[in-house]
Design an enzyme around this catalytic site. Sequence first.
Site, PDB file in Angstrom:
ATOM      1  N   GLU A 158       0.846  -1.202   0.000  1.00 44.13           N
ATOM      2  CA  GLU A 158       0.000   0.000   0.000  1.00 44.13           C
ATOM      3  C   GLU A 158       0.880   1.251   0.000  1.00 44.13           C
ATOM      4  OE1 GLU A 158      -2.934  -0.188   3.148  1.00 44.13           O
ATOM      5  OE2 GLU A 158      -4.257  -1.393   1.898  1.00 44.13           O
ATOM      6  N   GLU A 234      -6.091  -8.018  -0.926  1.00 45.28           N
ATOM      7  CA  GLU A 234      -6.503  -8.085   0.478  1.00 45.28           C
ATOM      8  C   GLU A 234      -7.998  -7.885   0.503  1.00 45.28           C
ATOM      9  OE1 GLU A 234      -4.508  -5.719   3.410  1.00 45.28           O
ATOM     10  OE2 GLU A 234      -2.588  -6.046   2.424  1.00 45.28           O
TER      11      GLU A 234
HETATM   12  C1  GLA Z   1      -3.931  -2.895   4.954  1.00 42.87           C
HETATM   13  C2  GLA Z   1      -2.547  -3.490   5.077  1.00 42.87           C
HETATM   14  C3  GLA Z   1      -2.549  -4.788   5.855  1.00 42.87           C
HETATM   15  C4  GLA Z   1      -3.379  -4.667   7.108  1.00 42.87           C
HETATM   16  C5  GLA Z   1      -4.782  -4.236   6.748  1.00 42.87           C
HETATM   17  C6  GLA Z   1      -5.698  -4.066   7.931  1.00 42.87           C
HETATM   18  O1  GLA Z   1      -4.604  -3.454   3.938  1.00 42.87           O
HETATM   19  O2  GLA Z   1      -1.973  -3.699   3.812  1.00 42.87           O
HETATM   20  O3  GLA Z   1      -1.227  -5.107   6.166  1.00 42.87           O
HETATM   21  O4  GLA Z   1      -2.796  -3.730   7.945  1.00 42.87           O
HETATM   22  O5  GLA Z   1      -4.735  -2.996   6.121  1.00 42.87           O
HETATM   23  O6  GLA Z   1      -5.790  -5.232   8.658  1.00 42.87           O
END
Ligand code: GLA
Length: 588
Positions: A158, A234
């Site tokens: 991210e 995700e």
């Molecule tokens: C983001 C991050 C993950 C995690 C999620 C929340 O997507 O990439 O590593 O922190 O948020 O659980």
Amino acid sequence: MGSFAIGEREFLLDGEPFRIISGALHYFRVHPDQWADRIRKARQMGLNTIETYVAWNAHAPADGDFDLTGGLDLGRFLDLVAAEGLYAIVRPGPYICAEWANGGLPAWLFRDGAVGIRRDEPRFMAAVTRYYEQLAPVVVARQVDRGGPIILVQVENEYGAYGADKSYLRKLTELTRRIGVTVPLTTVDQPLDDMLDRGSLPGLHKTASFGSRAAERLAALRRHQPTGPLMCSEFWNGWFDSWGGVHHVTPADQCARELGELLECGASVNIYMFHGGTNFGFTNGANDKGTYRPIATSYDYDAPLDEAGDPTAKYWAYREVIGRYAPLSDDVPAAAAPAPAFGVRLGKVLPLWDVLDRLGKGSEHDEPPTMDAAGQSAGLALYRTEIDLAGPGVLHIAEVRDRAQVFLDRQALGTLEREHKDRSLALPAGARGVLELLVEDQGRVDYGPRLGEPKGLIGPVTVNGEPLRRWEIRPLDLVTIPGITEAFAARPPEEVTVLAGPAFAEAEFDLPAPGDLFLDTSAWGKGVVWINGFCLGRYWSRGPQQTLHVPGPVLRPSGNRLVVLELQASGTTQVDFVPAPRLGPLEE
Ligand code: GLA
């Protein structure tokens, strides 16, 4: 040897269209003797791939170290994935977020205060290069084109939510290729235009992170990437818990509908989490968006497989949805039996003050150093100085990271909590004696600009405006608690009626039946528990969780030794194991 590639509209496995139906499972949050069980249950739910982050700081507790043994044996984990006939996605970071201390960045990286993280900065890139070179032997030989399970490797995490340094992304990509990674490389970003713009590079396959409204989110991703397979890397199906908050749950039927919508769009998916596991020891992260909020010990995440590895309603609902799009195996996991319920009593108590020498050495400083400056990366440290007041006094600390229990001649005066932005404490008028502060790093921030900030007392520390000088800091080794077992052994059994912290206490117990246990911590204050030397993590009366998960493999049929460090107090010396986890009140 196999091949994996990005096609016009699909992923191509050995040249054939392949839809990734993956689930996240962090090897570092699950006892290694339970990896195989969790991976098998992933296949039984219909998954064809397991995704894991790599937690750099877990492997490298000190600069130069790289531990790949036991619970950190990533190669063995990936081999188990392959043995179950599944593929693997590896996300080495170097930053992983994941509610993990510092988002995976080692605390030692920040010690000289000069490093520039998550950008093309020479010290950071040099450390990341060493890390990738240490990781290479595990990952490179296990890629699909060498006969292994790995089909994708992710670059950063991210990144569009944090930075915009394309030169960093380019160098990280080059490094990933240079160490021998040949499979396609991906990035993940929240599906917002600016984040998708900042977070990737041409040549890296863009994917998105979200938990609902798949069609809309995939359309946003498509605008940024006209060709290639759509993937949600995700797909959030639950959420993490923070101390003092509620336990987050997302209804199974709603999650199943959302997954159905995503699969109906033809997209690939990585369910985050398939099985969350536990922040054992002192590994949890924290958030700070104005208020510091440490992550709880349980990382159950309301995932399809719960913290103890048992299938939930969500597991069966997902299996049914996946079955509409992919073949399912005939075998399914057995229903979980309740854990044995029994109680024991704490048999011996050791005041923390009596065993300080076993837990660490003190060093002297004119001003109070941070825990980091004293070489500590996690846990608790004891600060000590002397005061001599003529009249009333107020202790003031610029910032406490993250919680300080204040004692005068071993009498508790009060607690300063970072979460409450506490900075001052009244001292008894005319106080004279030894002032001690037992300071807890409650978890390093894993998201945003506070990554890497030092812990402990952030000076100046004053009384009535005058800096206190001549400090001793003693970092406490609460991972292995050296010498505590011996100290208990040297003590005769005693009648323990209350537990007045800070103190260690011990109980011995036999196991009525093999399997996992749930330790009820609801009658205790705040502290840490070890069983047979394995650190289960922190507990705290404010919840949400009221039980700690005890993995079966740390237990033996008889003579189990539980050690608790109670920092506050408990009016009971009873230790109860209960049949099922209690993760706390739900959101209204
Ligand atoms: C983001 C991050 C993950 C995690 C999620 C929340 O997507 O990439 O590593 O922190 O948020 O659980």
